[in-house]
Scaffold this active site. Structure first.
Site, PDB file in Angstrom:
ATOM      1  N   GLY A   6       0.826  -1.202   0.000  1.00  0.00           N
ATOM      2  CA  GLY A   6       0.000   0.000   0.000  1.00  0.00           C
ATOM      3  C   GLY A   6       0.854   1.243   0.000  1.00  0.00           C
ATOM      4  O   GLY A   6       2.062   1.196  -0.240  1.00  0.00           O
ATOM      5  N   GLY A   7       0.217   2.372   0.298  1.00  0.00           N
ATOM      6  CA  GLY A   7       0.913   3.639   0.246  1.00  0.00           C
ATOM      7  C   GLY A   7       1.972   3.798   1.319  1.00  0.00           C
ATOM      8  O   GLY A   7       2.918   4.569   1.156  1.00  0.00           O
ATOM      9  N   LYS A  26       3.623  -6.587   8.654  1.00  0.00           N
ATOM     10  CA  LYS A  26       3.635  -5.328   7.915  1.00  0.00           C
ATOM     11  C   LYS A  26       4.897  -4.540   8.242  1.00  0.00           C
ATOM     12  O   LYS A  26       5.209  -4.298   9.410  1.00  0.00           O
ATOM     13  CB  LYS A  26       2.406  -4.478   8.236  1.00  0.00           C
ATOM     14  CG  LYS A  26       2.323  -3.201   7.384  1.00  0.00           C
ATOM     15  CD  LYS A  26       0.949  -2.562   7.440  1.00  0.00           C
ATOM     16  CE  LYS A  26       0.829  -1.421   6.448  1.00  0.00           C
ATOM     17  NZ  LYS A  26      -0.529  -0.849   6.393  1.00  0.00           N
ATOM     18  N   ASP A 119     -10.609   5.230   5.720  1.00  0.00           N
ATOM     19  CA  ASP A 119     -10.211   4.696   4.416  1.00  0.00           C
ATOM     20  C   ASP A 119     -10.868   3.341   4.173  1.00  0.00           C
ATOM     21  O   ASP A 119     -10.228   2.398   3.699  1.00  0.00           O
ATOM     22  CB  ASP A 119      -8.687   4.576   4.326  1.00  0.00           C
ATOM     23  CG  ASP A 119      -8.190   4.424   2.880  1.00  0.00           C
ATOM     24  OD1 ASP A 119      -8.939   4.799   1.950  1.00  0.00           O
ATOM     25  OD2 ASP A 119      -7.071   3.924   2.680  1.00  0.00           O
TER      26      ASP A 119
END
Length: 251
Positions: A6-7, A26, A119
């Site tokens: 992801g970002g 992560k 989000d």
């Protein structure tokens, strides 16, 4: 192996040696070169999710740092994202409604504990082996009682196709639990039609449509959608926050 990117971070399928279990690990993108703000935002995500103990939210196991590399480990969900599922076509209306209901219950739980996701989108909702949805990626989450000022005033954060007008306009002070309610309506729209309510090849154009246009009626894309579901979808996605469902529980 890498399973998502992801970002702000990259997620790997990994094994936690001490407990001999598979987890999702992560790591912050940029590794040791990540800025202080990146690191703070990364830890804010972990902190937001770590305090949420709900079957509809992916659990955080551990937060740490290894040789300058910041990480946190989460429960590994054997399945696919809702985005991957809807990429094969619209869901049956009842299935779509049941998934959104389950996600809304988890969102309500988070709101009651002072956390707004900001989000919500199909890519951030995982379907486990039994088909139950689990929310992940709290990278933009903020506390209802006060933000950590990680986002500059007026900066637009989130995913344009699913963010409410109040968020798309960069009005941070107007982002409240009803902002997530809008996103839930946009997720339902996508599940029913196979496409997001607003989309363009250019993010700024998508934001303009979110602010200025009304979405095409779901029944125009999929005649199988019941009128009641279309009505629920539109009420959740009202541009005026006051006209939306007051809470995720109401939705």
């Amino acid at each position: 192996e890498e399973i998502a990117r992801g970002g702000m971070g990259v997620v790997y399928r990994a094994r936690q040696m001490s407990l001999n279990r598979i987890v999702a690990l992560k790591l912050i993108l940029g590794g040791q070169l990540a800025s202080e703000e990146d690191v703070r935002r990364f830890h804010a995500e972990a902190a937001a999710a770590a305090n949420l103990d709900h079957p509809g939210i992916v659990a955080i196991h551990e937060v740490g740092e290894q040789q300058g590399q910041h990480f946190f480990s989460m429960a590994f969900i054997e399945g696919e994202s809702l985005a991957a599922r809807v990429a094969r076509g619209p869901l049956a209306p009842r299935e779509a409604a049941e998934i959104v209901r389950a996600v809304a219950e988890a969102v309500q739980y988070a709101h009651e504990r002072g956390v707004i996701h900001r989000d919500l989108k199909p890519a951030n909702i995982l379907l486990d082996a039994a088909g139950h949805p689990r929310i992940t990626d709290f990278g933009l989450a903020r506390r209802v009682t006060g933000d950590s000022n990680l986002t500059a005033s007026g900066q637009v954060v989130g995913t344009p196709s699913y963010m409410p007008p109040d968020q798309a306009a960069g009005k941070r002070h107007e982002i409240r639990p009803v902002s997530d309610v809008y996103a839930l309506g946009a997720v339902m729209y996508t599940l029913l039609t196979g496409r997001p309510p607003f989309q363009s090849t250019r993010p700024l154009e998508t934001i303009h449509r979110v602010l200025e246009q009304e979405p095409v009626a779901p029944r125009r894309w999929n005649a199988q959608v019941p009128k009641d579901l279309e009505t629920i979808c539109f009420k959740a996605m009202e541009k005026d926050p006051v006209k939306r469902y007051r809470t995720a529980a109401d939705l």
